[in-house]
Each structure stands twice: as structure tokens, then as C-alpha cells.
Motif scaffolding. Structure first.
Motif, short mmCIF file in Angstrom:
data_model
loop_
_atom_site.label_atom_id
_atom_site.label_comp_id
_atom_site.label_asym_id
_atom_site.label_seq_id
_atom_site.Cartn_x
_atom_site.Cartn_y
_atom_site.Cartn_z
N VAL A 67 68.36 29.60 31.10
CA VAL A 67 67.25 29.41 30.16
C VAL A 67 65.99 30.01 30.78
N SER A 68 65.40 30.95 30.06
CA SER A 68 64.17 31.59 30.53
C SER A 68 62.99 30.63 30.38
N PRO A 69 62.00 30.76 31.25
CA PRO A 69 60.81 29.92 31.13
C PRO A 69 60.02 30.25 29.86
N LYS A 70 59.55 29.21 29.21
CA LYS A 70 58.70 29.35 28.03
C LYS A 70 57.59 28.32 28.15
N SER A 71 56.37 28.75 27.90
CA SER A 71 55.22 27.85 28.04
C SER A 71 54.31 27.93 26.83
N ARG A 72 53.42 26.94 26.74
CA ARG A 72 52.37 26.91 25.73
C ARG A 72 51.03 26.92 26.48
N CYS A 73 50.14 27.78 26.03
CA CYS A 73 48.81 27.85 26.63
C CYS A 73 48.00 26.65 26.14
N LEU A 74 47.42 25.91 27.07
CA LEU A 74 46.61 24.76 26.71
C LEU A 74 45.22 25.16 26.22
N PHE A 80 54.81 31.42 24.76
CA PHE A 80 55.29 32.69 25.28
C PHE A 80 56.33 32.49 26.37
N GLU A 81 57.24 33.47 26.49
CA GLU A 81 58.20 33.49 27.59
C GLU A 81 57.55 34.22 28.75
N HIS A 82 57.99 33.88 29.95
CA HIS A 82 57.40 34.49 31.15
C HIS A 82 58.40 34.47 32.29
N THR A 83 57.98 35.00 33.42
CA THR A 83 58.83 34.98 34.62
C THR A 83 58.47 33.76 35.45
N ARG A 84 59.20 33.59 36.54
CA ARG A 84 58.93 32.46 37.44
C ARG A 84 57.55 32.55 38.08
N SER A 94 44.63 32.56 30.42
CA SER A 94 44.47 31.23 30.99
C SER A 94 45.70 30.87 31.83
N LEU A 95 45.45 30.16 32.92
CA LEU A 95 46.55 29.65 33.75
C LEU A 95 46.89 28.20 33.39
N ALA A 96 46.13 27.63 32.46
CA ALA A 96 46.38 26.25 32.02
C ALA A 96 47.49 26.28 30.98
N THR A 97 48.72 26.05 31.44
CA THR A 97 49.88 26.13 30.56
C THR A 97 50.76 24.91 30.72
N GLU A 98 51.56 24.67 29.71
CA GLU A 98 52.53 23.58 29.72
C GLU A 98 53.91 24.19 29.58
N LEU A 99 54.81 23.88 30.51
CA LEU A 99 56.17 24.42 30.47
C LEU A 99 56.96 23.72 29.38
N LEU A 100 57.50 24.51 28.45
CA LEU A 100 58.29 23.97 27.34
C LEU A 100 59.79 24.09 27.60
N ALA A 101 60.20 25.12 28.32
CA ALA A 101 61.62 25.35 28.60
C ALA A 101 61.73 26.07 29.94
#
Length: 113
Positions: A67-74, A80-84, A94-101
């Protein structure tokens, strides 16, 4: 290498369930592993091969679903999906994100005979 203890727990759970269902053997185990879980696929496969001889899981297929990382920008709400290592929001930086997956680690399914 914590993958050995994780795989031991996986195999214990799979074999317990297989016995409850009166199975003779386990044919396949599907694991879901998030890229952000700090669990390495190669190490899990090696642990599986090392721990399964003389068990109900001997000869079974291990399928790992990544499962690829997916986050929400706070800040702006963009998902968006992203790398490690690169997880800044592509919309607002912004670096303020919440990991969703991406932190998953669970048994998806198993096939038994």
C-alpha cells in the motif's frame, strides 16, 4: 529483524484459523503491508520461508500487497500519494499532513484445503 516476530504472529493466527476450519493445509496467505509500516517485504518473505517448514503453511504461497502512502494536507485539504521521504503537499508545499494510508499491516485473506 522484527519481521521474524511479525511473521511468527501471522503464522500463529493463520494456523489457528485453519485448525478452527478443519483445514489440512494452508495454500496461500495474502498480507497487506503499507510502505510506511517499516516492515520490509524481502525480510517478511525470508521469515516466511524460514518459519514454515513442518507446519500447515509449508509450501504455501505468500502474496504481499503493498500500500502506497497517501496523506491529506492539513493546510489546504488536498489528498495525495507520495513516497516515504517526500511527503510535502504538492498543492501548497505544507509539511503539515495526516497519513491516511501506508501504515497497514494485516492478513487480507488465506486459502486452505
Amino acid at each position: 529483524m522484527h519481521e521474524f516476530s511479525l511473521m511468527t504472529s501471522v503464522l500463529d493466527a493463520v494456523e489457528e484459523s485453519a485448525r478452527e476450519h478443519k483445514a489440512r493445509k494452508v495454500v496461500e496467505i495474502k498480507l497487506v503491508i503499507g510502505e510506511m509500516s517499516e516492515v520490509f517485504e524481502d525480510a517478511m518473505s525470508f521469515a516466511f520461508e524460514t518459519l514454515t517448514p513442518n507446519t500447515m503453511c509449508e509450501g504455501a504461497r505468500l502474496t504481499i500487497i503493498k500500500v502506497s502512502p497517501k496523506s491529506r494536507c492539513l493546510a489546504c485539504g488536498h489528498e495525495f500519494e507520495h513516497t516515504r521521504l517526500k511527503f510535502a503537499c504538492p498543492e501548497c508545499d505544507s509539511l503539515a499532513t495526516e497519513l491516511l494510508a501506508g501504515k497497514e499491516l494485516h492478513i487480507e485473506s488465506m486459502e486452505i484445503e
